[in-house]
Design an enzyme around this catalytic site. Structure first.
Site, PDB file in Angstrom:
ATOM      1  N   ARG A 260      22.417  40.104 -65.048  1.00 13.22           N
ATOM      2  CA  ARG A 260      22.603  39.657 -63.730  1.00 13.22           C
ATOM      3  C   ARG A 260      21.653  38.466 -63.745  1.00 13.22           C
ATOM      4  NH1 ARG A 260      22.798  44.912 -59.439  1.00 13.22           N
ATOM      5  NH2 ARG A 260      24.742  45.925 -60.827  1.00 13.22           N
ATOM      6  N   ARG A 275      13.202  44.192 -61.219  1.00 10.36           N
ATOM      7  CA  ARG A 275      13.978  43.399 -61.194  1.00 10.36           C
ATOM      8  C   ARG A 275      14.491  42.572 -62.568  1.00 10.36           C
ATOM      9  NH1 ARG A 275      17.183  41.751 -56.946  1.00 10.36           N
ATOM     10  NH2 ARG A 275      15.617  42.764 -55.578  1.00 10.36           N
ATOM     11  N   GLU A 347      15.128  51.459 -55.081  1.00  5.65           N
ATOM     12  CA  GLU A 347      16.498  51.671 -55.011  1.00  5.65           C
ATOM     13  C   GLU A 347      17.106  51.952 -56.438  1.00  5.65           C
ATOM     14  OE1 GLU A 347      19.186  48.619 -53.424  1.00  5.65           O
ATOM     15  OE2 GLU A 347      20.746  49.362 -54.880  1.00  5.65           O
ATOM     16  N   SER A 350      23.338  53.079 -55.596  1.00 13.22           N
ATOM     17  CA  SER A 350      24.052  52.449 -54.390  1.00 13.22           C
ATOM     18  C   SER A 350      25.510  53.135 -54.487  1.00 13.22           C
ATOM     19  CB  SER A 350      24.126  51.018 -54.401  1.00 13.22           C
ATOM     20  OG  SER A 350      24.250  50.299 -53.277  1.00 13.22           O
ATOM     21  N   ARG A 388      14.022  51.565 -62.592  1.00 15.81           N
ATOM     22  CA  ARG A 388      13.413  51.947 -61.487  1.00 15.81           C
ATOM     23  C   ARG A 388      13.115  53.500 -61.444  1.00 15.81           C
ATOM     24  NH1 ARG A 388      16.554  48.204 -57.235  1.00 15.81           N
ATOM     25  NH2 ARG A 388      15.736  46.050 -57.908  1.00 15.81           N
TER      26      ARG A 388
END
Length: 422
Positions: A260, A275, A347, A350, A388
């Site tokens: 990403r 991130r 997070e 999802s 994470r």
RNA sequence: GGAGAGGUGGCAGAGUGGUCGAUUGCGGUAGACUCGAAAUCUAUUGUAGGGAAACCUACCGGGGGUUCGAAUCCCUCCCUCUCCGCCA
């Protein structure tokens, strides 16, 4: 893409649904374009029908051995009267499609209204949140002292956000991935390893293109894109296919690295693993009959939750509000684990129900009542993303003596060790 | 990278300029037979768009061209298979 028929049948519903997402969509323009399109179609098609009819007459004359030159001359002299209308129609359809492809899915009724992550609703939570002891260090320090990763060298060879896992760090990463996959396999998901580069059609199918091109790494020479999640190749596994209703649901799990660009998020979560430009994730992808997708969504979310629970990490499950959901989701749960030193919820999963939003773009169908073609529903959820999780594990399971306690479920993958030490 | 073969409906597989949206088989749906099922028989059955409907339009890997008319001829791109070369 939403069902374009709604533009004609219920534009108000669309307007309201998009407003819930904080979006003032050009619904009036859509209605206008739809009407224009239909009026152009009738003109263009009538002209085509006349021409086809005349050509059929020529064929008939020729078969009968008669002279057709007069009939042919008549067709020729008529010329291309509809050429301009055809061009206008093509332009109209393109504008309509361009707008629709850039508009997000409609939230389900059960999605709470809201503008941002502030308005998400805690659906449930699990585990006791403990305050970290005074000696506890943050995940970067723990990782460094155990020599689990090397951000500096990652930055040297690739750039910031490309970590290098070393020694036990690499083993731990591999253990997480293997354990996740084994759990999903036991729950009935079929493991797949897809390509990590995909074409434009695949990216369009899942909704990553055209709108989010700036988030993708691109190989311009070959027009291929590095996947941001396994969702892209795995969902597109069945693009342009009919899925046998007897085979549904089809459920896959897939480990892939994810790439990403994170354009626009510079300065946010820059620390360590929060991130990254490249990270590992196991994704679950679920193809469902439309009528079962809501139940499937709950099961999928529960599957992801079971992983964090078995790792012994306190978590909470958020029902995302209308304004915070991703582009293609009709409903979405986020699972967040507690990082005790960071003192943050992170997070790690999802889980989204896309209903027919992706299926329409990717043309994934099945058979419904009377065997008629209908679009399937697609769902997917992380199960789980590793970085994470690693943060939460390091912060939760570090020991005062500098070792790291290994969660029981991971021990079979790590030589049965109870503690890791440098 | 070089040479050759091919890409047709849900699937398999015919079709080389004019009722071809496409023979046929399988599959699907409905019915007959049966206590029921299987087998068999009969009928029906592509997708999408437009239209109140009749019906019309588009689609034979993608795009372009020739022609009054293209699944069929030409150009181009993509993909699959076989052989050769190179390489993990």
């Amino acid at each position: 893409m939403i069902n374009p028929r709604l533009v004609r049948e219920n534009p108000e519903l669309l307007r309201q649904a998009w407003l819930r997402r904080g979006l003032e969509a050009p619904v009036d323009r859509l209605v206008e374009l739809d009407e224009l399109r239909r009026s152009l179609i009738s003109g263009v098609e009538a002209a085509k029908a006349a021409k086809n009819h005349a050509s059929a007459e020529v064929g008939k004359l020729k078969r009968e051995g008669k002279d057709a030159s007069e009939a042919i001359a008549a067709i020729k002299s008529r010329g291309d009267e509809q050429v301009e209308a055809e061009a206008q129609l093509a332009a109209t359809e393109k504008e309509l499609e361009d707008i629709l492809m850039g508009l997000p899915n409609l939230p389900q009724a059960s999605v709470p209204n809201g503008r941002s992550s502030e308005d998400n609703v805690v659906a449930r939570s699990w585990g006791e949140i403990q305050e970290a002891p005074a000696w506890a260090k943050d995940h970067l320090v723990v990782g460094e002292s155990l020599k689990l990763f090397d951000f500096k060298r990652g930055a040297k060879i690739a750039g910031a956000g490309f970590p290098v896992y070393t020694g036990w760090g690499s083993r731990l990463e591999r253990a997480l991935i293997s354990w996740f996959l084994d759990e999903h396999r036991a729950a009935g998901f079929l493991e797949v390893q897809p390509p990590l580069l995909v074409n434009r059609a695949s990216m369009t199918g899942t909704g990553n293109l055209p709108k989010f091109a700036d988030q993708l790494y691109t190989c311009t020479e070959d027009e291929l894109y590095l996947i941001p999640t396994a969702e892209v190749p795995v969902t597109n596994l069945h693009a342009d296919e009919f899925l046998d209703p007897k085979e549904l649901p089809i459920r896959y799990c897939s480990y892939t690295p994810c790439f990403r660009r994170e354009a626009g998020s510079y300065g946010k979560d820059t620390k360590g693993f929060l991130r990254l430009h490249q990270f590992d994730k196991v994704e679950m992808v679920w193809f469902s009959a439309p009528e079962s997708s809501e139940a499937a969504h709950e099961t999928l979310t529960a599957q992801a939750e079971s992983l964090v629970r078995k790792l012994g990490l306190p978590y909470r499950t958020l029902l995302l509000c209308s304004g915070d959901m991703g582009f293609g989701a009709a409903k979405c749960y986020d699972i967040e684990v507690w990082a005790p030193v960071e003192k943050k919820w992170l997070e790690v999963s999802s889980c989204s129900n896309f209903e027919d939003f992706q299926a329409r773009r990717a043309n994934i169908r099945t058979r419904g009542a009377e065997n008629k073609p209908i679009l399937v529903h697609t769902l997917n959820g992380s199960g789980l993303a590793t970085p994470r999780i690693l943060v939460a594990l390091l912060e939760t399971y570090q020991q005062e003596n500098g070792t790291l306690k290994v969660p029981e479920v991971l021990r079979p993958y790590l030589d049965g060790l109870e503690f890791l030490s440098a």
